[in-house]
Design an enzyme around this catalytic site. Structure first.
Site, PDB file in Angstrom:
ATOM      1  N   ASN A   1     -22.707 -74.933 -70.589  1.00  0.00           N
ATOM      2  CA  ASN A   1     -23.106 -76.338 -70.670  1.00  0.00           C
ATOM      3  C   ASN A   1     -23.239 -76.889 -69.261  1.00  0.00           C
ATOM      4  OD1 ASN A   1     -23.570 -78.961 -71.835  1.00  0.00           O
ATOM      5  ND2 ASN A   1     -21.482 -79.508 -71.234  1.00  0.00           N
TER       6      ASN A   1
ATOM      7  N   SER B   1     -21.968 -79.951 -62.882  1.00  0.00           N
ATOM      8  CA  SER B   1     -21.203 -78.717 -63.072  1.00  0.00           C
ATOM      9  C   SER B   1     -21.759 -77.927 -64.246  1.00  0.00           C
ATOM     10  CB  SER B   1     -19.729 -79.051 -63.387  1.00  0.00           C
ATOM     11  OG  SER B   1     -19.183 -79.926 -62.409  1.00  0.00           O
TER      12      SER B   1
ATOM     13  N   ASP C   1     -15.888 -80.530 -72.230  1.00  0.00           N
ATOM     14  CA  ASP C   1     -16.219 -80.485 -70.787  1.00  0.00           C
ATOM     15  C   ASP C   1     -15.119 -79.791 -69.994  1.00  0.00           C
ATOM     16  OD1 ASP C   1     -17.615 -83.779 -71.123  1.00  0.00           O
ATOM     17  OD2 ASP C   1     -18.575 -81.825 -71.330  1.00  0.00           O
TER      18      ASP C   1
ATOM     19  N   LEU D   1     -19.047 -80.328 -80.117  1.00  0.00           N
ATOM     20  CA  LEU D   1     -18.944 -79.145 -80.971  1.00  0.00           C
ATOM     21  C   LEU D   1     -17.467 -78.835 -81.230  1.00  0.00           C
ATOM     22  CD1 LEU D   1     -21.711 -77.208 -79.080  1.00  0.00           C
ATOM     23  CD2 LEU D   1     -21.880 -78.057 -81.434  1.00  0.00           C
TER      24      LEU D   1
ATOM     25  N   HIS E   1     -22.929 -80.426 -67.131  1.00  0.00           N
ATOM     26  CA  HIS E   1     -22.334 -81.761 -67.256  1.00  0.00           C
ATOM     27  C   HIS E   1     -22.576 -82.503 -65.938  1.00  0.00           C
ATOM     28  CE1 HIS E   1     -19.553 -84.851 -68.613  1.00  0.00           C
ATOM     29  NE2 HIS E   1     -18.973 -84.796 -67.432  1.00  0.00           N
TER      30      HIS E   1
END
Ligand code: GRF
Length: 195
Positions: free
Chosen positions: A106, A135, A144, A92, A108
């Site tokens: 998010n 995470s 990230d 994004l 990850h």
């Protein structure tokens, strides 16, 4: 609080998040959106009575901004307070991220800041690490990156393959993400640590 969940595939994280939002939990799922038509998670969302949407990124070849504007148009009518990326496999841009800054999470599959990007399990094995994990972080313009809101650790065992490690980590994703979302929805950003 209203939670929109973005997926690209089977949506196992979406399922555990949706199923966690019951009783006195301060949030409820308001939308499940996939960039992939027919993604397995869409049927699981429909089976739970959660509204769904599809914005196919293939319809916006090379037009990342157009894709993200279509995402926003599909998401905003559901008026989410929180967005959870859960196995959402598109990068994004700041255009989308600034629209939801401060309310997008998010998950990850690595112990960030190690192994940002793809193939995290193969890279951890390759490096000879003795542990791995996952995470949950707030989404910022840095891929990230963003403040970490929770981590869960698993041992790496002799003979582990990327698939075996991925399965062990995924089990922890399904514990970690609901725990972080519950705190985040209550306005608590204290990191969650599971092992
Ligand atoms: C998994 O690899 C998981 O580690 C990552 O996204 C992928 C698919 O997850 N978070 P899901 O089953 O679609 O939630």
């Amino acid at each position: 609080k209203r939670v929109a969940i973005l997926i690209s595939g089977g949506g196992s994280n979406m399922v555990t998040l949706a199923d966690s939002m019951v009783g006195d939990h301060p949030a409820r799922p308001c939308l499940v959106l996939s960039n992939v038509p027919g993604a397995g998670g869409l049927a699981k969302a429909e089976a739970r009575g959660i509204p769904t949407a599809v914005v196919d990124h293939r319809g916006f070849k090379g037009d990342r901004e157009g894709f993200e504007k279509a995402l926003v148009s599909a998401i905003d009518p559901h008026v989410p307070d929180i967005l959870c990326l859960a196995g959402f496999m598109r990068i994004l841009t700041p255009l989308f991220i600034t629209h939801y800054v401060g309310k997008m999470l998010n998950i990850h599959p690595s112990l960030l800041p190690k192994y940002k990007g793809l193939n995290t399990h193969a890279r951890a094995l390759e490096a000879g690490d003795t542990e791995a994990g996952c995470s949950v972080h707030e989404v910022t313009a840095e891929l990230d990156g963003g403040p970490i809101l929770g981590q869960a650790r698993v041992p790496i065992r002799p003979g582990d393959t990327p698939d075996r490690l991925a399965a062990r980590v995924l089990e922890q994703e399904h514990r970690l993400y609901p725990a972080v979302l519950r705190r985040f929805a209550a306005g608590d950003r204290t990191p969650v640590h599971l092992s």
